[in-house]
Motif scaffolding. Structure first.
Motif, short mmCIF file in Angstrom:
data_model
loop_
_atom_site.label_atom_id
_atom_site.label_comp_id
_atom_site.label_asym_id
_atom_site.label_seq_id
_atom_site.Cartn_x
_atom_site.Cartn_y
_atom_site.Cartn_z
N VAL A 3 0.84 -1.19 0.00
CA VAL A 3 0.00 0.00 0.00
C VAL A 3 0.88 1.25 0.00
N ASN A 4 1.89 1.23 0.82
CA ASN A 4 2.79 2.37 0.96
C ASN A 4 4.17 1.88 1.33
N CYS A 5 5.16 2.66 0.97
CA CYS A 5 6.53 2.39 1.43
C CYS A 5 7.23 3.74 1.43
N VAL A 6 7.30 4.37 2.60
CA VAL A 6 7.72 5.76 2.69
C VAL A 6 8.86 5.90 3.71
N ALA A 7 9.81 6.78 3.40
CA ALA A 7 10.90 7.08 4.35
C ALA A 7 10.61 8.40 5.05
N TYR A 8 10.95 8.44 6.36
CA TYR A 8 10.75 9.65 7.16
C TYR A 8 12.07 10.06 7.78
N GLU A 9 12.27 11.37 7.89
CA GLU A 9 13.49 11.87 8.54
C GLU A 9 13.07 12.96 9.50
N ALA A 20 13.63 -1.89 -2.57
CA ALA A 20 15.07 -2.17 -2.71
C ALA A 20 15.93 -1.12 -2.02
N ASP A 21 15.40 0.11 -1.87
CA ASP A 21 16.20 1.19 -1.28
C ASP A 21 16.06 1.29 0.24
N ILE A 22 15.26 0.43 0.81
CA ILE A 22 14.99 0.55 2.24
C ILE A 22 16.26 0.58 3.08
N ALA A 23 17.19 -0.36 2.76
CA ALA A 23 18.38 -0.49 3.59
C ALA A 23 19.15 0.84 3.63
N ASP A 24 19.21 1.54 2.49
CA ASP A 24 19.93 2.82 2.45
C ASP A 24 19.32 3.82 3.42
N TYR A 25 17.99 3.89 3.39
CA TYR A 25 17.35 4.88 4.25
C TYR A 25 17.46 4.52 5.73
N MET A 26 17.38 3.21 6.00
CA MET A 26 17.51 2.80 7.40
C MET A 26 18.87 3.15 7.96
N ALA A 27 19.88 3.21 7.09
CA ALA A 27 21.24 3.48 7.53
C ALA A 27 21.41 4.95 7.93
N ARG A 28 20.59 5.84 7.38
CA ARG A 28 20.72 7.25 7.73
C ARG A 28 20.33 7.50 9.19
N VAL A 33 11.69 3.90 8.04
CA VAL A 33 10.86 3.54 6.89
C VAL A 33 9.55 2.97 7.41
N TRP A 34 8.44 3.37 6.82
CA TRP A 34 7.11 2.89 7.25
C TRP A 34 6.44 2.23 6.05
N VAL A 35 6.29 0.92 6.14
CA VAL A 35 5.73 0.15 5.03
C VAL A 35 4.37 -0.39 5.45
N ALA A 36 3.40 -0.31 4.52
CA ALA A 36 2.07 -0.86 4.80
C ALA A 36 1.73 -1.89 3.74
N LEU A 37 1.39 -3.09 4.16
CA LEU A 37 0.99 -4.15 3.22
C LEU A 37 -0.46 -4.54 3.50
N GLU A 49 11.19 -9.32 4.89
CA GLU A 49 11.70 -10.27 5.86
C GLU A 49 13.21 -10.17 5.95
N THR A 50 13.85 -10.05 4.78
CA THR A 50 15.31 -9.97 4.74
C THR A 50 15.81 -8.64 5.27
N VAL A 51 15.29 -7.56 4.71
CA VAL A 51 15.87 -6.26 5.04
C VAL A 51 15.62 -5.88 6.50
N PHE A 52 14.45 -6.28 7.05
CA PHE A 52 14.16 -5.95 8.45
C PHE A 52 14.60 -7.07 9.40
N ASP A 53 15.09 -8.19 8.83
CA ASP A 53 15.56 -9.32 9.63
C ASP A 53 14.44 -9.85 10.54
N LEU A 54 13.28 -10.16 9.94
CA LEU A 54 12.14 -10.62 10.73
C LEU A 54 12.27 -12.09 11.05
N HIS A 55 11.77 -12.50 12.18
CA HIS A 55 11.85 -13.91 12.59
C HIS A 55 10.82 -14.70 11.82
N GLU A 56 11.20 -15.92 11.39
CA GLU A 56 10.30 -16.72 10.56
C GLU A 56 8.96 -17.00 11.24
N LEU A 57 8.97 -17.21 12.57
CA LEU A 57 7.73 -17.51 13.27
C LEU A 57 6.78 -16.31 13.23
#
Lengths: 321, 321, 321, 321, 321
Positions: A3-9, A20-28, A33-37, A49-57
């Motif tokens: 629905v959304n994928c927005v970066a906030y500063e 794909a750019d999430i990791a860059d913004y998280m590094a700042r 980053v606020w993502v809505a699915l 799951e990968t970029v936020f390192d979410l637990h499989e469970l």
């Protein structure tokens, strides 16, 4: 669906970004980053799951929309599942919202047919002073809106209960009252199962030992908890009142029954007296002088009428008729 | 009966081994042994008791299949008993599974007629990355599969409850509804007694003070606990609904009874009127002019019919008939 | 509406002050400001929000008068919401009182149609020795008066319950008893929801870890808690008694019903005997010698009377009539 | 009465000793004394009170056999009271066993008509390896045997409940079922009051802070606790089932009543029709042509039979008969 | 009224003293003062308030005899309120006893019409070894006697319950059983409200953190707690049994009702058959050969008798009569 994928500063919206750019913004620094699915499948969720390192469970729980409401810590991150309940045509519609919140990101996964969280985002973006508190404030804002949506649901339950109560002391409505009470009981339990575990879980977000993420926002979570507690109390009241109402309904049936019985008994007595009198004068004794009287018949009818009328008045006075 | 006795290294299956060789494999680093027994007697269990150094009380509990579900610590080892419940022909079949897990070994003792854990082993062997976490992961996998098997049981209870609910507001089914509700209540209690103590016990495998064995896998046990809690909630809902349904059933009987009464009263009144009229014209007064009328008899019948019909319509309108 | 805005020094009233001067007085040592508002809107509350540095969530709660009773800490300050309940014409009237208490200030926000706190202020000003303990003593005084106002409410509930109890074993009052019990149950729950959360919350103002503000006054808050607990107990008794009374009411209906039934049955038997006898002598057999007796008819009537009378006495003796 | 007074060394029986020699044996290392009393009076207990330094309150409790089951610490010593329950002729027979256990001694005081603890002593003496753990192991052995004797009691309750359940859906047994359920409820509560406090108390003998005496034997006490918990669960199930059974019983009475009513109504209708027809043809109208027909009478009887038969079949089909 | 004011040294009674001399005696080492008041007013209590430095809130509670039972600490002193309950003419008479105990003094304030504590004082003075433990032992002795006086109250409740139980399965006693059960329920709740809070409160006088005053006497307070717990259990049993008895009573009414119904139905059937037969032979058909038979009439009567008798026997066999 994303629905959304927005970066906030610093609490201000930077821009819509690609996953794909999430990791860059998280590094700042001071950036998140606020993502809505909405109703994502396993594939759509995988990159996050990968970029936020979410637990499989937790990911599994987010995808299967039947979880118990809960707040779980995975390291520094929080995973929250909630039931979203709305009323549609007198029926409760239920769905699940899962929120992952960690340093630098918030990810909400909604599985509910109704209204989304666009309003929440807009309101947050209007208050950058608050939003700059980061992911935990977003988490609060999401919990707050879901909890606030419980209030109209509880009010609908209360309204239905009041409408049944208006009916319960009216004769002849016992059956329909009962069906409605039974239905209401079920709905009440559904709301209760959404609210109670969430209240329990949210109590860990303020007060004693608090997850690091919520340290500065715990007063907000106390507010969420407080609302949940208020809803719980209202639901509990509805539930207890339903139980009483079912008992009262049974008593009302018994009372009505009892009154029907009295009327039945009274009429039976009246009819029986008339029957006996008619029977007496129908006897074939040779010597029954009144049978030959000129006005024997009308007198007999009058006597029968008097006897019945007298009984009728008597029963009237004792309240049986 | 020994179902399996396999050694694992770094999460990979090494080979089936003889019980006598267990000690050797346990001595190797990153190696553990996973033994599965089915309905063993004291003699079959004895060699494992020695090599794994099992406590006599735990061994006794594993052999007598009627334990309360529990999680016990014996030094560094864990001893878990669970109820396995399956549905067969509408009846619940219950058995016990006991698991001993310690450094270097897992031993499962199953006493249940149904399905074993071959599937669990296969799934674990397909995920060596997870399996290399050792005995505690195997313990989790076993608990997980047993808990997952509760879900269809609870669904069967819910389905039965719904089927009774469809019947409960239908007249004339009170007796059978009641028998089914009573039966369902018993089954619900059986499931509850399997689930609640296990949920309580499993809450000690994550969070605050955790047994050393589970330190790295506690998020998995939290997931098991979460499932158990969800089942508990569902069972509790079924239980509470049964109680309400029994009360509603009683109310329905009273309401039906009340309606039967009203109909009885109405018909009694109609018949009584006809009887009285017949009685009146059966009286033997000398001077009853209508008796000699040409159409006295048909008129009398017509009057009786009219009186009865009038009452009938009146009762119809007031809903008594 | 600003009801009062007064500065106190060493427990003595200094003077009424303007809101704009509050900051000056708060800066003085041993000095505090006590402000009372009634039904304020957002604008009226705004200046106090700034000068007392109130949290926006608390301010919102104070303005929306439907909060759960609670005690919240915001830094060194306390925020308390309470329900004020009074009885008017047999109905409970409920409103909210919110109190902000911090170093140097007390602010009470009342949203209730009834009586204000002028009496509290007067009593406090007469005991400067106590009042010089500062804002926490004022907070205590306000809680104390609100809690004391619960007692007449509970007494009204108890009086109503006793009045119903006098009625409950009297025949023919089941319906009205039931309506009154149901109504009373609702009122009891309303009081309970005012008292129980406040009791829970006030338990944090004495004993173990106490907010700094209440350190020296905790014995007073224990007293408040004690009163709340006493009210809780009384309410609980009323509640439990209502439940029993509803059950007893149902039993009484059933017992009355049963007695009506017995009387009905007895009279039906008496009438049936008379009817049968009349029927017998109404038969058309050619050879019924008694029909031709001189005193056949009076004898028959006498026999019918005797049979009925005999049955009547018998039923009387067995208690059916 | 002194049943036994024996000294043990290293888990082996030394010899029967006189009470006067107890102090000597207690002074030896690895030595303890195990005394068993049955229904002692104050004088018999006095010497042990001195030599074991028993607290006067504990001694009083041991002599008055109506204590709540409990585990109390007096310095290093433990004082345990338990209810011993056995079934005799369907009745529960209850008595008290008190055990004093301290460094160097165990003293059991039994006040129960039934079986003593000779078997326990024999079994302990056969396992010197275990018995050498000293007084706490003896305490465990005594608790274990008392708890094990609860199982047949609970099974008797369950058997009685099942026997009532077989009866409950059978017509005409409501009264006797009710009496038996009521009786069973009382017995269940008796067992519950023996088990629940003991389970609570025994939970302090293992786990967190444990009395010094039980440090090495806590796994045994956990086993006792576990058994108690299992019994508690079974008792709770019986209790809850009784409550449901009482409700179901009431519903069954109402259902049976309802069926009786329907049959009564049906027969009343059939009889009423016959009565009306007979009444009609008993009327004295001059012109009733059918009265003069040759086969009027048999036709009338046939018509009456047909009408009744038709109604009968109709009621049969609707299930009222 | 001052009942007693006595100074004790080393557990021995010194002498009766005047209130004005209290301070002197309190100043002596190993000395304490024990004062007993009965229904004092504010003035009588005032001197003790000063000399013992009592807190104004506690003094108020002691004067207003409707407190919740509680144990409160005021610095080093303890303040205990208890309900004293006695049975008089089947009614419970309730009063309050408040005890202030601090270093050097015990002050008991009784507000109850019944028996005082002269016996307690006498018993204490006979055991100087115990009494020299000081104020806390006196506090124990007072609590102990009040708690012991609950036992006959509970026994009275149990006796009343048993007497109702004897009646409950007897027909025709439902109404009086119900009234007595309702009354008993209220009394039970009164006792419960005296016992439960006191049990809770007294649990703080032994075990973990104990007020300094009770350090050496905590085993005595554990004994008090134990007695209270036993009473609580007994009260709880009575309470639960009453609830069951009310339900059973309702079921008994329903069963009796059902039996009355069956008898009514059976007699109605018997009478209806006789009525029909009489009706048939009362018909006016020209050709009814049996009417002209010589023994038609007696035969008809015989047939009616046979039909009724046959039905009677049949109903007898099925248990309806």
């Amino acid at each position: 669906m994303i629905v959304n994928c927005v970066a906030y500063e610093q609490g201000h919206r930077l821009r819509d970004i690609r996953p794909a750019d999430i990791a860059d913004y998280m590094a700042r620094p001071n950036c998140f980053v606020w993502v809505a699915l909405h109703n994502p499948d396993k594939e759509e969720l995988a990159p996050f799951e990968t970029v936020f390192d979410l637990h499989e469970l937790a990911v599994e729980d987010a995808l299967h929309g039947e979880q118990r409401p809960k707040v779980e810590e995975y390291g520094e991150a929080l995973f929250v599942t909630m039931h979203m309940i709305t009323v549609a045509d007198g029926e409760l519609v239920s769905g699940q919202v899962a929120v992952f919140a960690g340093p630098g990101y918030v990810l909400s996964v909604r599985q509910h047919p109704g209204q989304g969280f666009a309003g929440v985002r807009k309101r947050c973006e209007h208050e950058p002073e608050l939003l700059k508190q980061g992911p935990s404030f977003v988490l609060y804002a999401l919990m707050d809106v879901i909890v606030d949506r419980y209030f109209p649901v509880v009010e609908a339950l209360e309204a239905e209960l009041e409408s049944i109560e208006d009916q319960i002391f009216v004769r002849g409505t016992a059956r329909s009252s009962l069906e409605r009470l039974y239905q209401l009981k079920r709905q009440t339990m559904q709301v209760k199962h959404a609210v109670t575990p969430l209240a329990e879980a949210s109590a860990h977000l303020f007060g004693g030992r608090v997850p690091a993420l919520c340290l500065d926002t715990q007063e907000y979570f106390r507010d969420v908890y407080d609302h949940l507690h208020r809803i719980e109390m209202a639901v509990e009241t509805v539930r207890e009142t339903i139980i009483t109402a079912i008992q009262v309904n049974l008593s009302m049936v018994a009372i009505d029954e009892s009154e029907v019985h009295k009327r039945l008994a009274a009429w039976a007595a009246i009819f029986a007296v008339a029957t006996i009198l008619a029977g007496v004068w129908g006897m074939n004794f040779a010597h029954m002088p009144e049978l030959d009287w000129r006005f024997g018949y009308p007198l007999a009818l009058a006597l029968m009428g008097l006897a019945c009328g007298g009984l009728y008045r008597r029963f009237r006075r004792t309240g049986w008729l």
